[in-house]
Design an enzyme around this catalytic site. Sequence first.
Site, mmCIF file in Angstrom:
data_model
loop_
_atom_site.group_PDB
_atom_site.id
_atom_site.type_symbol
_atom_site.label_atom_id
_atom_site.label_comp_id
_atom_site.label_asym_id
_atom_site.label_seq_id
_atom_site.Cartn_x
_atom_site.Cartn_y
_atom_site.Cartn_z
ATOM 1 C CG PHE A 22 94.979 -35.634 -39.893
ATOM 2 C CD1 PHE A 22 95.063 -36.894 -39.300
ATOM 3 C CD2 PHE A 22 93.836 -35.308 -40.603
ATOM 4 C CE1 PHE A 22 94.006 -37.797 -39.401
ATOM 5 C CE2 PHE A 22 92.778 -36.199 -40.699
ATOM 6 C CZ PHE A 22 92.868 -37.451 -40.102
ATOM 7 C CG ASP B 251 94.333 -28.840 -38.207
ATOM 8 O OD1 ASP B 251 93.672 -28.840 -37.149
ATOM 9 O OD2 ASP B 251 94.173 -29.697 -39.088
ATOM 10 C CE1 TYR C 238 87.029 -35.518 -34.851
ATOM 11 C CE2 TYR C 238 85.574 -34.088 -36.087
ATOM 12 C CZ TYR C 238 86.682 -34.888 -36.038
ATOM 13 O OH TYR C 238 87.465 -35.052 -37.151
ATOM 14 C CE LYS C 239 90.970 -34.650 -33.937
ATOM 15 N NZ LYS C 239 91.063 -36.118 -34.000
ATOM 16 N NE ARG D 282 95.920 -40.833 -31.431
ATOM 17 C CZ ARG D 282 95.185 -40.037 -32.229
ATOM 18 N NH1 ARG D 282 95.777 -39.145 -33.009
ATOM 19 N NH2 ARG D 282 93.885 -40.150 -32.274
#
Lengths: 416, 416
Positions: free
Chosen positions: A130, A202, A227-228, A376
């Site tokens: 990312f 990560d 938050y995922k 996705r």
Amino acid sequence: MTTTPTSLAGRAAGLDADAPLGHVRERFLLPQGVVYLDGNSLGPLPAAVPPVLEDVLHRQWGTGLIRSWNDHGWWDAPARVGDRVGRLIGAAPGQTLAGDSTSVQLYNALSAAAALRPDRSLLVTDPDHFPTDRYLADAVASRLGLGVRRIRPADLPGHLAAEGDRVAVVAYSPVDYRTGELHDMAALTRAAQRAGALVLWDLCHAAGALPVRLDALGVDFAVGCGYKFLSGGPGAPAFVYVARRHHADWRPPMTGWNGHADPFGLHEEYLPAPGVGRGRIGTPPVLSLLCLEAALSVFDDVDLDQVRAGSLSLTGFFLHCTEVLLDGLGFEPVTPAEPERRGSQVSLRHPHAFGLARALEARGVIGDMRAPDLLRFGVNALFTTHQDVLTAVTCLREITATGAYDPSAHGAGGVT
Amino acid sequence: MTTTPTSLAGRAAGLDADAPLGHVRERFLLPQGVVYLDGNSLGPLPAAVPPVLEDVLHRQWGTGLIRSWNDHGWWDAPARVGDRVGRLIGAAPGQTLAGDSTSVQLYNALSAAAALRPDRSLLVTDPDHFPTDRYLADAVASRLGLGVRRIRPADLPGHLAAEGDRVAVVAYSPVDYRTGELHDMAALTRAAQRAGALVLWDLCHAAGALPVRLDALGVDFAVGCGYKFLSGGPGAPAFVYVARRHHADWRPPMTGWNGHADPFGLHEEYLPAPGVGRGRIGTPPVLSLLCLEAALSVFDDVDLDQVRAGSLSLTGFFLHCTEVLLDGLGFEPVTPAEPERRGSQVSLRHPHAFGLARALEARGVIGDMRAPDLLRFGVNALFTTHQDVLTAVTCLREITATGAYDPSAHGAGGVT
């Protein structure tokens, strides 16, 4: 193998009826008429959150005022919420802190990790990592006078054979955020450490989605977001994990007053708090931390192995539906078919990904896309059903087969 | 001069009746039976916050889900909320960002400021500065190979005469967090800049409490917190101000993806966003930002010159009450008597400060203390009344005169 929509529907119903975590879905306040396959970007609202936030606002902040730092455990929230995350990532208590953003945690942890290998001159990151991970690896390297190597996880062993004795830190994610490919954390951790490097994982796309066993694997550092798959709310606090064996020596560069051994002593010099506590920086974001804490209660009686099994069932069914329903429509699944190589999402390549994502959204199927051509779809076994998956793929089939989308639309996708 | 409790009561009532901001108090949900003089540490709950947060939870997060990043302006919140803070600190739009903690903002801004003076080798900070400011000055200096000078604001001109050509940045606060002394921002800014240094102001104890005129004074950088006089909630996001003339050249060290010029382009290299936008680091803390935004609505029709006038009336009355009611009881006011040298608090030195603060709190008068011997009472003209002040001082008189406190109690005080 079932090949008709009707039999797929029967299969979805059967799988959902047998899903061991089926009862957990009601712990989320999901909107009617929406198939939500973007929980890997922003988890939905857990039902436990609103009453807790109501209490935090009125009783704790409004009535307790400054006294709530002690009376309602605000001061301890970073460590307390950190430990609750720790349970989900295989970290014994006292090694995980919640707060700040993933980027800030990453900067602090990566800097500290590199400084623990002062005789080594390279950071290794994934070229497909990312962006923030790559940018911050560059920033930390530039600050410390190190070089950066962008090496795909599959190529790590070869790279380490060539110059492993120069590598200070290997900073990877177990799940490729675009393709959903799951890398072998255990093997990569071992390979890096055998070369004398430290590893920093990560966990943004792994924490809460699959069992992560940081302590058991002997991982050095980890960061991740709230938050995922943790569903802690938009921009929820991140977390950092520091293995106990580094507690005496790690020195995060941001020496904020919260990380001082005696923060209220107002001392002249900075004296780092013991353990992971020195990873605290400024005053913690209490509202967001308590929101994340409430969200984590969703996991209270949930076994991550069941989450993983449910997730694999969902992504496997997704790939199967793709095969049956999207054949000949220009889709190429890029998520590996082998279960052990799949994270908790399915990504499909299609030249009109952007237009398709918008058309899906207009019909209440929310996934996302990553430029230039990846659709996705994230699944979260805590609330996603096989029926959701079938609805999404069926909808995608209809839109594509009937051309009910704008093939010239293009754009860059949404938030992480 | 009035010298009896009865006449003080009449005076308090008169001053409150005439207070131009008297009507603003009802914008806060203050608990009954409490005199709150710690809003300089944690502002009270604004009435506007709960309904906004209810909407953010249910409609924006719960129903809008990932779409709210665009549909409800989440993505723009750091700049939008930053500009709302900007109005209170004399910053034209586009120079202020909200997010992260003060410590993180300070690390980023101080690093960037120092790097803009690469030919200079010193950072100047205040020996009485809040600890995080001193610790982070040390950290940034150590990272960049600079020295740190701890110079009191009063001594700055002399210091600059001696080695001003070596000073890269002067990093001060306009208000001493312990004594409440207000320094002359204009004169200090001019002096530093005349020597060729940049100035960075920490506005934690100034923003929202008094008019700050960053643009007019030509300040270079500023940071501050959202939870004191801005009443944004516990651990509310901080803010950073970067003067427009530095926008092209400032380079914050934390190059998170949110500060990229094209964050969703997922580029190989970091390309800083234009302007203050590159001060964004990770995914912004949306819940906390929107809570702060709602809190700032308290200021919508409020003139900061009126806030300042109200604050001076309150602190002046506090000092007067102290003189009348606490004479001979061992208190020494350390807040300057001259209005132009007073921030928005009154600090009293007393050897039993800790025991007294606890006894006050037990009677519903909430101030705080700073080790070893300072009682600290913050006033906020938006909700503090002269009657509050009189109640607090009267209570302090009773406790002290009757010995109704534990003189052997000691401790370190609370949060900032």
